[in-house]
Design a protein around this motif. Structure first.
Motif, PDB file in Angstrom:
ATOM      1  N   LEU A 161       0.801  -1.058  -0.149  1.00  0.00           N
ATOM      2  CA  LEU A 161      -0.056  -0.182   0.113  1.00  0.00           C
ATOM      3  C   LEU A 161       0.888   1.209  -0.237  1.00  0.00           C
ATOM      4  N   LEU A 162       0.562   2.122  -0.788  1.00  0.00           N
ATOM      5  CA  LEU A 162       1.054   3.520  -0.674  1.00  0.00           C
ATOM      6  C   LEU A 162       1.207   4.236   0.796  1.00  0.00           C
ATOM      7  N   PRO A 163       2.239   4.717   1.088  1.00  0.00           N
ATOM      8  CA  PRO A 163       2.072   5.493   2.373  1.00  0.00           C
ATOM      9  C   PRO A 163       1.300   6.801   2.281  1.00  0.00           C
ATOM     10  N   GLN A 164       0.436   7.038   3.390  1.00  0.00           N
ATOM     11  CA  GLN A 164      -0.407   7.931   3.379  1.00  0.00           C
ATOM     12  C   GLN A 164       0.467   9.301   3.126  1.00  0.00           C
ATOM     13  N   THR A 165       0.339   9.839   2.039  1.00  0.00           N
ATOM     14  CA  THR A 165       1.038  11.146   1.475  1.00  0.00           C
ATOM     15  C   THR A 165       0.258  11.839   0.687  1.00  0.00           C
ATOM     16  N   ASP A 166       0.638  13.337   0.543  1.00  0.00           N
ATOM     17  CA  ASP A 166      -0.024  14.281  -0.358  1.00  0.00           C
ATOM     18  C   ASP A 166       0.314  13.803  -1.704  1.00  0.00           C
ATOM     19  N   LEU A 167      -0.814  13.854  -2.603  1.00  0.00           N
ATOM     20  CA  LEU A 167      -0.686  13.772  -3.864  1.00  0.00           C
ATOM     21  C   LEU A 167       0.252  14.528  -4.688  1.00  0.00           C
ATOM     22  N   THR A 168       0.302  15.559  -4.185  1.00  0.00           N
ATOM     23  CA  THR A 168       1.660  16.418  -4.941  1.00  0.00           C
ATOM     24  C   THR A 168       3.007  15.919  -5.157  1.00  0.00           C
ATOM     25  N   GLY A 169       3.174  15.221  -3.809  1.00  0.00           N
ATOM     26  CA  GLY A 169       4.531  14.688  -3.735  1.00  0.00           C
ATOM     27  C   GLY A 169       4.649  13.306  -4.397  1.00  0.00           C
ATOM     28  N   LEU A 170       3.504  12.876  -4.765  1.00  0.00           N
ATOM     29  CA  LEU A 170       3.669  11.600  -5.635  1.00  0.00           C
ATOM     30  C   LEU A 170       3.909  11.967  -7.019  1.00  0.00           C
ATOM     31  N   LEU A 171       3.069  12.864  -7.435  1.00  0.00           N
ATOM     32  CA  LEU A 171       3.342  13.583  -8.876  1.00  0.00           C
ATOM     33  C   LEU A 171       4.500  14.017  -9.391  1.00  0.00           C
ATOM     34  N   SER A 172       5.396  14.508  -8.312  1.00  0.00           N
ATOM     35  CA  SER A 172       6.607  14.962  -8.608  1.00  0.00           C
ATOM     36  C   SER A 172       7.868  13.899  -8.641  1.00  0.00           C
ATOM     37  N   GLN A 173       7.320  12.563  -8.372  1.00  0.00           N
ATOM     38  CA  GLN A 173       8.351  11.571  -8.404  1.00  0.00           C
ATOM     39  C   GLN A 173       8.407  11.024 -10.016  1.00  0.00           C
ATOM     40  N   ASP A 182       8.729   7.552 -12.597  1.00  0.00           N
ATOM     41  CA  ASP A 182       8.242   6.498 -12.625  1.00  0.00           C
ATOM     42  C   ASP A 182       8.901   5.480 -12.223  1.00  0.00           C
ATOM     43  N   ALA A 183      10.248   5.451 -12.293  1.00  0.00           N
ATOM     44  CA  ALA A 183      10.991   4.393 -11.391  1.00  0.00           C
ATOM     45  C   ALA A 183      10.732   4.549  -9.932  1.00  0.00           C
ATOM     46  N   GLN A 184      10.826   5.789  -9.432  1.00  0.00           N
ATOM     47  CA  GLN A 184      10.416   6.104  -7.960  1.00  0.00           C
ATOM     48  C   GLN A 184       9.174   5.360  -7.539  1.00  0.00           C
ATOM     49  N   LEU A 185       8.292   5.715  -8.488  1.00  0.00           N
ATOM     50  CA  LEU A 185       6.876   5.231  -8.011  1.00  0.00           C
ATOM     51  C   LEU A 185       6.779   3.688  -8.095  1.00  0.00           C
ATOM     52  N   ASP A 186       7.506   3.039  -9.074  1.00  0.00           N
ATOM     53  CA  ASP A 186       7.616   1.720  -9.141  1.00  0.00           C
ATOM     54  C   ASP A 186       8.183   1.060  -8.066  1.00  0.00           C
ATOM     55  N   GLN A 187       9.397   1.615  -7.301  1.00  0.00           N
ATOM     56  CA  GLN A 187       9.821   1.070  -6.234  1.00  0.00           C
ATOM     57  C   GLN A 187       9.013   1.291  -5.019  1.00  0.00           C
TER      58      GLN A 187
END
Length: 177
Positions: free
Chosen positions: A3-15, A17-22
């Motif tokens: 599960l993704l950690p509870q985080t703000d969506l803008t933080g995820l959007l700035s990552q 694809d490789a970082q999101l895959d990890q």
């Protein structure tokens, strides 16, 4: 899958694809020195495609694998590694559904047959399914065909079974041709 950690969506959007895959993918097992796992991992995409075919079982595919790799994994480890690999391949998303808001309908699988016990006549039928989004309450019915008349009759029966008309049906009136 994680599960993704509870985080703000803008933080995820700035990552990237490789970082999101990890973040999403579990760590991949490191192949042992003998290379058996590496060999099996190369085969798993093809094995996965073959399992989608009707009548193909893991055991059948394991027998093929062992025929080509006599020193390969036994069946239990074969299935274990397949399950681990499969978890890294499937992404899923959870949808929240408001109670009674949506009903999902479709005809399922291949045609089935009903046998008249008195005459022995075999009649092909379609299998209609309706599922409420929130509760997963399910209605199933065999109907003669997928023609509009049979679909509407099965849908009416499903709505009676569920005890009402979901709001999504009222808002989204399909065009009958």
């Amino acid at each position: 899958m994680r599960l993704l950690p509870q985080t703000d969506l803008t933080g995820l959007l700035s990552q990237t694809d490789a970082q999101l895959d990890q973040l999403i993918q579990p760590p991949v097992a490191t192949p042992p020195a003998d290379g058996r796992l590496a060999e099996l991992l190369k085969r798993l995409p093809a094995i996965d495609r073959q399992l989608a075919c009707i009548g193909v079982t893991r055991h059948d595919l394991w027998l093929d694998y062992r025929g080509e790799q006599p020193d390969g994994y036994q069946y239990t480890q074969f299935c274990h590694h397949y399950r681990q690999w499969r978890q890294t391949q499937q992404l899923s998303m959870h949808f929240e559904h408001k109670a009674g808001d949506k009903v999902f309908v479709d005809f399922a699988g291949k045609r089935l047959s009903l046998v008249d016990q008195l005459s022995g006549e075999v009649k092909p039928v379609e299998f209609f399914l309706a599922v409420l989004g929130c509760s997963q309450l399910t209605y199933a019915q065999a109907v003669a065909s997928q023609r509009t008349e049979d679909f509407i009759e099965a849908l009416q029966n499903a709505l009676r079974y569920f005890g009402g008309v979901p709001a999504a049906i009222v808002r989204q009136r399909p065009t009958v041709r």
